[in-house]
Design a protein around this motif. Structure first.
Motif, PDB file in Angstrom:
ATOM      1  N   ILE A 180       0.816  -1.243  -0.010  1.00 13.31           N
ATOM      2  CA  ILE A 180      -0.032  -0.170   0.253  1.00 13.31           C
ATOM      3  C   ILE A 180       0.823   1.392  -0.098  1.00 13.31           C
ATOM      4  CG2 ILE A 180      -1.816   1.252   1.187  1.00 13.31           C
ATOM      5  CD1 ILE A 180      -2.776  -1.562   0.310  1.00 13.31           C
ATOM      6  N   GLY A 181       0.686   2.256  -0.853  1.00 11.99           N
ATOM      7  CA  GLY A 181       1.475   3.510  -1.045  1.00 11.99           C
ATOM      8  C   GLY A 181       0.726   4.735  -0.502  1.00 11.99           C
ATOM      9  N   ASN A 191       2.459   7.560 -10.357  1.00 15.83           N
ATOM     10  CA  ASN A 191       2.951   6.693 -11.135  1.00 15.83           C
ATOM     11  C   ASN A 191       3.260   5.372 -10.611  1.00 15.83           C
ATOM     12  OD1 ASN A 191       3.037   8.893 -12.939  1.00 15.83           O
ATOM     13  ND2 ASN A 191       5.266   9.622 -12.365  1.00 15.83           N
ATOM     14  N   THR A 192       3.668   5.188  -9.383  1.00 17.47           N
ATOM     15  CA  THR A 192       4.015   4.055  -8.616  1.00 17.47           C
ATOM     16  C   THR A 192       2.607   3.067  -8.867  1.00 17.47           C
ATOM     17  OG1 THR A 192       5.683   5.054  -7.187  1.00 17.47           O
ATOM     18  CG2 THR A 192       4.954   2.805  -6.615  1.00 17.47           C
ATOM     19  N   LEU A 239       2.000  -1.218  -7.005  1.00 16.79           N
ATOM     20  CA  LEU A 239       1.365  -1.247  -5.671  1.00 16.79           C
ATOM     21  C   LEU A 239      -0.189  -2.123  -5.732  1.00 16.79           C
ATOM     22  CD1 LEU A 239       1.728   2.444  -4.808  1.00 16.79           C
ATOM     23  CD2 LEU A 239       2.739   0.853  -3.659  1.00 16.79           C
ATOM     24  N   ASP A 240      -0.593  -2.640  -4.529  1.00 15.37           N
ATOM     25  CA  ASP A 240      -1.743  -3.243  -4.753  1.00 15.37           C
ATOM     26  C   ASP A 240      -3.125  -1.882  -4.379  1.00 15.37           C
ATOM     27  OD1 ASP A 240      -1.246  -6.038  -4.989  1.00 15.37           O
ATOM     28  OD2 ASP A 240      -0.339  -5.823  -2.915  1.00 15.37           O
ATOM     29  N   GLY A 241      -2.512  -1.276  -3.656  1.00 14.39           N
ATOM     30  CA  GLY A 241      -3.509  -0.048  -3.376  1.00 14.39           C
ATOM     31  C   GLY A 241      -2.741   1.314  -2.707  1.00 14.39           C
ATOM     32  N   THR A 270      -6.221  -2.178  -6.699  1.00 13.78           N
ATOM     33  CA  THR A 270      -6.363  -2.484  -7.915  1.00 13.78           C
ATOM     34  C   THR A 270      -6.999  -3.369  -8.140  1.00 13.78           C
ATOM     35  OG1 THR A 270      -4.625  -4.032  -7.878  1.00 13.78           O
ATOM     36  CG2 THR A 270      -4.047  -1.856  -8.541  1.00 13.78           C
ATOM     37  N   GLN A 271      -8.000  -3.604  -9.497  1.00 15.80           N
ATOM     38  CA  GLN A 271      -8.801  -4.966  -9.622  1.00 15.80           C
ATOM     39  C   GLN A 271      -8.216  -6.005  -9.789  1.00 15.80           C
ATOM     40  OE1 GLN A 271     -12.299  -4.045  -9.981  1.00 15.80           O
ATOM     41  NE2 GLN A 271     -12.231  -6.188  -9.781  1.00 15.80           N
TER      42      GLN A 271
END
Length: 322
Positions: free
Chosen positions: A41-42, A81-82, A88-90, A229-230
Protein backbone atom coordinates in the motif's frame (compact mmCIF):
# COMPACT_ATOMS: atom_id res chain seq x y z
CA UNK A 1 6.89 -64.64 4.46
CA UNK A 2 5.22 -62.70 7.20
CA UNK A 3 8.59 -61.21 8.18
CA UNK A 4 9.32 -60.33 4.57
CA UNK A 5 5.90 -58.70 4.09
CA UNK A 6 6.31 -56.75 7.30
CA UNK A 7 9.74 -55.55 6.15
CA UNK A 8 8.37 -54.40 2.79
CA UNK A 9 5.55 -52.54 4.53
CA UNK A 10 7.97 -50.87 6.94
CA UNK A 11 10.28 -49.79 4.13
CA UNK A 12 7.32 -48.36 2.24
CA UNK A 13 6.20 -46.35 5.26
CA UNK A 14 9.71 -45.01 5.79
CA UNK A 15 9.89 -43.96 2.12
CA UNK A 16 6.57 -42.13 2.33
CA UNK A 17 7.65 -40.38 5.52
CA UNK A 18 10.93 -39.30 3.92
CA UNK A 19 9.12 -38.02 0.84
CA UNK A 20 6.61 -36.07 2.95
CA UNK A 21 9.38 -34.56 5.07
CA UNK A 22 11.29 -33.60 1.92
CA UNK A 23 8.25 -31.87 0.43
CA UNK A 24 7.62 -29.99 3.68
CA UNK A 25 11.24 -28.91 3.80
CA UNK A 26 11.07 -27.72 0.18
CA UNK A 27 7.98 -25.70 1.09
CA UNK A 28 9.83 -24.01 3.96
CA UNK A 29 12.83 -23.26 1.76
CA UNK A 30 10.58 -21.74 -0.90
CA UNK A 31 8.72 -19.72 1.74
CA UNK A 32 5.40 -21.33 0.89
CA UNK A 33 4.49 -22.90 4.23
CA UNK A 34 1.86 -20.85 6.04
CA UNK A 35 3.13 -17.67 4.39
CA UNK A 36 0.74 -14.74 5.05
CA UNK A 37 -0.94 -12.96 2.19
CA UNK A 38 0.90 -9.81 1.13
CA UNK A 39 -0.40 -6.35 0.29
CA UNK A 40 1.64 -3.35 -0.79
CA UNK A 41 0.00 0.00 0.00
CA UNK A 42 1.39 3.41 -0.99
CA UNK A 43 0.67 6.84 0.49
CA UNK A 44 2.02 10.32 1.03
CA UNK A 45 3.12 11.28 4.55
CA UNK A 46 -0.31 12.40 5.77
CA UNK A 47 -2.61 11.95 8.76
CA UNK A 48 -4.49 9.25 6.88
CA UNK A 49 -1.60 6.85 7.47
CA UNK A 50 -2.03 6.56 11.23
CA UNK A 51 -4.40 3.55 11.32
CA UNK A 52 -2.06 1.54 9.10
CA UNK A 53 0.95 2.50 11.22
CA UNK A 54 -0.87 1.57 14.45
CA UNK A 55 -1.99 -1.75 12.97
CA UNK A 56 1.63 -2.50 12.09
CA UNK A 57 3.04 -1.34 15.43
CA UNK A 58 0.47 -3.26 17.49
CA UNK A 59 0.66 -6.48 15.47
CA UNK A 60 -2.93 -6.33 14.22
CA UNK A 61 -1.93 -7.32 10.68
CA UNK A 62 0.05 -10.26 12.05
CA UNK A 63 -2.99 -11.35 14.04
CA UNK A 64 -5.01 -11.36 10.82
CA UNK A 65 -2.24 -13.26 8.98
CA UNK A 66 -1.76 -10.55 6.38
CA UNK A 67 1.57 -8.94 5.59
CA UNK A 68 1.31 -5.24 4.72
CA UNK A 69 4.20 -3.36 3.17
CA UNK A 70 3.53 0.34 3.61
CA UNK A 71 5.32 2.54 1.06
CA UNK A 72 5.56 6.29 1.84
CA UNK A 73 6.15 8.39 -1.27
CA UNK A 74 7.22 12.01 -1.56
CA UNK A 75 4.84 13.56 -4.07
CA UNK A 76 1.39 12.96 -5.58
CA UNK A 77 2.99 12.43 -8.99
CA UNK A 78 5.38 9.79 -7.65
CA UNK A 79 2.53 8.06 -5.82
CA UNK A 80 0.30 7.96 -8.90
CA UNK A 81 3.12 6.77 -11.15
CA UNK A 82 4.00 3.98 -8.73
CA UNK A 83 0.37 2.91 -8.54
CA UNK A 84 -0.07 2.98 -12.31
CA UNK A 85 3.10 0.95 -12.83
CA UNK A 86 1.49 -1.98 -11.01
CA UNK A 87 3.99 -1.87 -8.14
CA UNK A 88 1.23 -1.29 -5.56
CA UNK A 89 -1.89 -3.23 -4.64
CA UNK A 90 -3.48 -0.06 -3.33
CA UNK A 91 -2.92 3.48 -2.18
CA UNK A 92 -4.34 6.16 0.08
CA UNK A 93 -5.26 9.21 -1.97
CA UNK A 94 -8.00 11.81 -2.36
CA UNK A 95 -11.32 11.27 -4.07
CA UNK A 96 -10.33 13.56 -6.94
CA UNK A 97 -7.30 11.50 -7.94
CA UNK A 98 -9.17 8.21 -7.57
CA UNK A 99 -11.89 9.36 -9.95
CA UNK A 100 -9.51 10.85 -12.52
CA UNK A 101 -7.46 7.65 -12.56
CA UNK A 102 -10.61 5.59 -13.03
CA UNK A 103 -11.77 7.78 -15.91
CA UNK A 104 -8.36 7.41 -17.59
CA UNK A 105 -8.79 3.64 -17.74
CA UNK A 106 -7.13 2.43 -14.54
CA UNK A 107 -8.80 -0.69 -13.20
CA UNK A 108 -9.39 0.24 -9.56
CA UNK A 109 -12.07 0.50 -6.91
CA UNK A 110 -12.56 2.74 -3.88
CA UNK A 111 -12.64 0.29 -0.98
CA UNK A 112 -13.05 2.70 1.95
CA UNK A 113 -12.93 6.27 3.18
CA UNK A 114 -9.67 7.10 4.95
CA UNK A 115 -10.81 10.49 6.28
CA UNK A 116 -13.98 12.45 5.60
CA UNK A 117 -16.95 10.33 6.58
CA UNK A 118 -18.12 13.58 8.19
CA UNK A 119 -17.08 17.20 7.47
CA UNK A 120 -15.14 17.40 10.75
CA UNK A 121 -12.60 14.82 9.55
CA UNK A 122 -9.64 15.96 7.48
CA UNK A 123 -9.84 19.75 7.82
CA UNK A 124 -9.02 22.11 4.93
CA UNK A 125 -9.17 25.89 5.37
CA UNK A 126 -8.79 29.22 3.65
CA UNK A 127 -6.08 31.01 5.63
CA UNK A 128 -5.39 34.75 5.36
CA UNK A 129 -1.94 36.36 5.51
CA UNK A 130 -0.82 37.86 8.86
CA UNK A 131 -1.02 41.46 7.62
CA UNK A 132 -4.18 40.95 5.60
CA UNK A 133 -7.46 42.68 6.49
CA UNK A 134 -9.44 39.61 5.38
CA UNK A 135 -11.77 38.47 8.16
CA UNK A 136 -14.63 36.79 6.29
CA UNK A 137 -15.19 34.88 3.06
CA UNK A 138 -16.83 37.96 1.54
CA UNK A 139 -13.59 39.91 2.15
CA UNK A 140 -11.86 37.55 -0.30
CA UNK A 141 -13.58 39.15 -3.29
CA UNK A 142 -10.94 40.34 -5.74
CA UNK A 143 -8.13 38.92 -3.56
CA UNK A 144 -5.51 36.34 -4.52
CA UNK A 145 -5.80 32.80 -3.13
CA UNK A 146 -2.92 30.35 -3.50
CA UNK A 147 -4.07 26.87 -4.51
CA UNK A 148 -3.03 23.86 -6.55
CA UNK A 149 -5.37 23.87 -9.52
CA UNK A 150 -7.46 20.90 -10.74
CA UNK A 151 -7.04 19.30 -7.34
CA UNK A 152 -8.87 18.57 -4.10
CA UNK A 153 -7.55 21.95 -2.91
CA UNK A 154 -9.37 23.79 -5.71
CA UNK A 155 -12.51 21.69 -5.21
CA UNK A 156 -12.62 22.57 -1.51
CA UNK A 157 -11.90 26.23 -2.30
CA UNK A 158 -14.85 26.39 -4.70
CA UNK A 159 -17.07 24.60 -2.21
CA UNK A 160 -16.27 26.91 0.70
CA UNK A 161 -16.82 29.98 -1.46
CA UNK A 162 -20.14 28.72 -2.81
CA UNK A 163 -21.42 27.78 0.65
CA UNK A 164 -20.76 31.39 1.68
CA UNK A 165 -22.72 32.75 -1.29
CA UNK A 166 -19.62 33.59 -3.36
CA UNK A 167 -18.65 32.46 -6.85
CA UNK A 168 -15.21 30.95 -7.49
CA UNK A 169 -14.78 33.64 -10.14
CA UNK A 170 -14.99 36.30 -7.42
CA UNK A 171 -11.41 35.54 -6.35
CA UNK A 172 -8.09 35.41 -8.15
CA UNK A 173 -6.89 31.83 -7.94
CA UNK A 174 -3.11 31.68 -8.04
CA UNK A 175 -1.42 28.36 -8.72
CA UNK A 176 1.25 27.59 -6.12
CA UNK A 177 1.61 23.83 -6.40
CA UNK A 178 3.96 23.15 -3.49
CA UNK A 179 2.45 23.62 -0.03
CA UNK A 180 5.69 24.78 1.67
CA UNK A 181 6.06 27.52 -0.95
CA UNK A 182 2.37 28.45 -0.52
CA UNK A 183 2.83 28.82 3.23
CA UNK A 184 6.07 30.80 2.86
CA UNK A 185 4.37 33.25 0.48
CA UNK A 186 1.47 33.65 2.91
CA UNK A 187 3.64 34.27 5.97
CA UNK A 188 5.69 36.80 4.00
CA UNK A 189 2.47 38.55 2.94
CA UNK A 190 3.20 37.89 -0.73
CA UNK A 191 -0.30 36.52 -1.29
CA UNK A 192 -3.62 37.40 0.33
CA UNK A 193 -4.71 33.88 1.30
CA UNK A 194 -4.05 30.21 0.67
CA UNK A 195 -5.91 26.92 1.02
CA UNK A 196 -4.18 24.05 2.84
CA UNK A 197 -5.05 21.03 5.01
CA UNK A 198 -3.87 20.35 8.53
CA UNK A 199 -1.25 20.32 10.00
CA UNK A 200 -0.33 23.20 7.67
CA UNK A 201 -3.35 25.21 8.88
CA UNK A 202 -2.18 24.96 12.49
CA UNK A 203 1.39 25.89 11.55
CA UNK A 204 0.30 28.96 9.58
CA UNK A 205 -1.96 30.13 12.43
CA UNK A 206 0.85 29.64 14.96
CA UNK A 207 2.89 32.04 12.84
CA UNK A 208 0.31 34.81 12.69
CA UNK A 209 -2.01 33.76 9.88
CA UNK A 210 -5.79 33.65 10.36
CA UNK A 211 -8.40 31.04 9.38
CA UNK A 212 -11.11 32.69 7.30
CA UNK A 213 -13.26 29.60 6.78
CA UNK A 214 -12.86 25.83 6.80
CA UNK A 215 -14.74 22.77 5.58
CA UNK A 216 -15.71 21.30 8.95
CA UNK A 217 -19.34 22.35 8.63
CA UNK A 218 -21.90 22.36 5.86
CA UNK A 219 -21.51 20.13 2.83
CA UNK A 220 -18.92 17.36 3.08
CA UNK A 221 -16.18 18.55 0.73
CA UNK A 222 -12.91 16.76 1.39
CA UNK A 223 -12.58 12.98 1.42
CA UNK A 224 -9.51 10.83 1.22
CA UNK A 225 -9.98 7.21 0.22
CA UNK A 226 -8.21 3.88 0.03
CA UNK A 227 -8.23 2.40 -3.45
CA UNK A 228 -7.19 -1.07 -4.60
CA UNK A 229 -6.35 -2.34 -8.06
CA UNK A 230 -8.86 -4.67 -9.66
CA UNK A 231 -6.07 -7.23 -9.92
CA UNK A 232 -5.60 -7.17 -6.15
CA UNK A 233 -9.35 -7.38 -5.58
CA UNK A 234 -9.55 -10.41 -7.85
CA UNK A 235 -6.53 -12.28 -6.49
CA UNK A 236 -6.23 -11.04 -2.90
CA UNK A 237 -9.83 -10.43 -1.87
CA UNK A 238 -9.51 -12.38 1.36
CA UNK A 239 -6.27 -10.58 2.26
CA UNK A 240 -7.97 -7.21 1.68
CA UNK A 241 -10.84 -8.21 3.97
CA UNK A 242 -8.32 -9.22 6.65
CA UNK A 243 -6.45 -5.95 6.09
CA UNK A 244 -9.65 -4.08 6.92
CA UNK A 245 -10.27 -6.21 10.02
CA UNK A 246 -6.90 -5.07 11.36
CA UNK A 247 -7.45 -1.52 10.11
CA UNK A 248 -10.80 -1.28 11.95
CA UNK A 249 -9.17 -2.52 15.15
CA UNK A 250 -6.49 0.19 14.82
CA UNK A 251 -9.12 2.90 14.23
CA UNK A 252 -10.98 1.93 17.39
CA UNK A 253 -7.73 1.90 19.36
CA UNK A 254 -6.77 5.38 18.12
CA UNK A 255 -10.21 6.87 18.79
CA UNK A 256 -10.28 5.40 22.29
CA UNK A 257 -6.70 6.42 23.16
CA UNK A 258 -5.72 9.35 20.89
CA UNK A 259 -2.98 10.74 23.13
CA UNK A 260 -1.23 7.37 23.19
CA UNK A 261 -0.60 7.66 19.44
CA UNK A 262 0.18 11.36 19.24
CA UNK A 263 3.96 10.86 19.11
CA UNK A 264 3.60 8.32 16.29
CA UNK A 265 1.44 10.77 14.35
CA UNK A 266 3.76 13.71 14.94
CA UNK A 267 6.85 11.81 13.81
CA UNK A 268 5.23 10.02 10.88
CA UNK A 269 3.79 13.13 9.21
CA UNK A 270 6.53 15.53 10.31
CA UNK A 271 4.38 17.88 12.38
CA UNK A 272 6.52 21.00 13.01
CA UNK A 273 7.96 21.17 16.53
CA UNK A 274 6.35 24.56 17.04
CA UNK A 275 2.86 23.02 17.06
CA UNK A 276 3.62 19.41 18.06
CA UNK A 277 2.56 19.81 21.70
CA UNK A 278 -0.81 21.38 20.91
CA UNK A 279 -1.59 19.33 17.81
CA UNK A 280 -4.49 16.89 18.31
CA UNK A 281 -4.99 13.41 16.93
CA UNK A 282 -8.26 13.53 15.08
CA UNK A 283 -11.14 11.08 14.92
CA UNK A 284 -10.83 8.36 12.28
CA UNK A 285 -13.77 6.61 10.58
CA UNK A 286 -14.20 2.86 10.61
CA UNK A 287 -13.85 1.29 7.14
CA UNK A 288 -16.82 2.35 5.03
CA UNK A 289 -17.64 3.34 1.48
CA UNK A 290 -18.31 6.98 0.56
CA UNK A 291 -21.96 7.81 -0.03
CA UNK A 292 -23.17 8.27 -3.58
CA UNK A 293 -23.96 11.99 -3.21
CA UNK A 294 -20.39 12.87 -2.17
CA UNK A 295 -18.90 10.90 -5.07
CA UNK A 296 -21.34 12.37 -7.58
CA UNK A 297 -20.57 15.92 -6.44
CA UNK A 298 -16.89 15.40 -7.25
CA UNK A 299 -17.71 13.73 -10.58
CA UNK A 300 -19.87 16.71 -11.56
CA UNK A 301 -17.11 19.18 -10.66
CA UNK A 302 -14.54 17.20 -12.63
CA UNK A 303 -16.86 17.04 -15.65
CA UNK A 304 -17.44 20.78 -15.55
CA UNK A 305 -13.67 21.31 -15.48
CA UNK A 306 -13.13 18.91 -18.40
CA UNK A 307 -10.91 16.67 -16.28
CA UNK A 308 -12.56 13.31 -16.98
CA UNK A 309 -11.35 11.32 -19.99
CA UNK A 310 -14.42 9.07 -19.92
CA UNK A 311 -17.78 9.13 -18.21
CA UNK A 312 -17.87 7.28 -14.89
CA UNK A 313 -20.47 6.82 -12.19
CA UNK A 314 -20.73 5.69 -8.59
CA UNK A 315 -21.20 2.04 -9.49
CA UNK A 316 -18.10 2.08 -11.69
CA UNK A 317 -15.74 3.10 -8.93
CA UNK A 318 -17.07 1.67 -5.65
CA UNK A 319 -16.00 -1.77 -4.37
CA UNK A 320 -18.78 -4.32 -4.26
CA UNK A 321 -21.24 -2.35 -6.39
CA UNK A 322 -22.85 -3.81 -9.52
Amino acid sequence: MRVKSLLVMLLGMLFMLAATTGCAQDGKENGQENSPAKLKIGSLTTEENLPVLVAQENGYFDAEDVQVEFVPLLSPVELQNTFQSGALDGMITDMMIALMLKSSGEELRITSIALGSAPQEGRFAIVAAPKSDIKSVQDLKGKSIGISNNSIIEYVTDGILEQAGMSPSDVNKTTVAKIPVRIEMLLNNQIDAIVVPDPHISYAVANGARVVADDTSGENLSQSVIIMTQTALNSKNDAISRFYNAYARAVEEINNNPEQYKELLVTSINVPKQIADSYKVQHYPLPQLPVEEDVNNVITWLKNKGLLKADINYQDVIWGQT
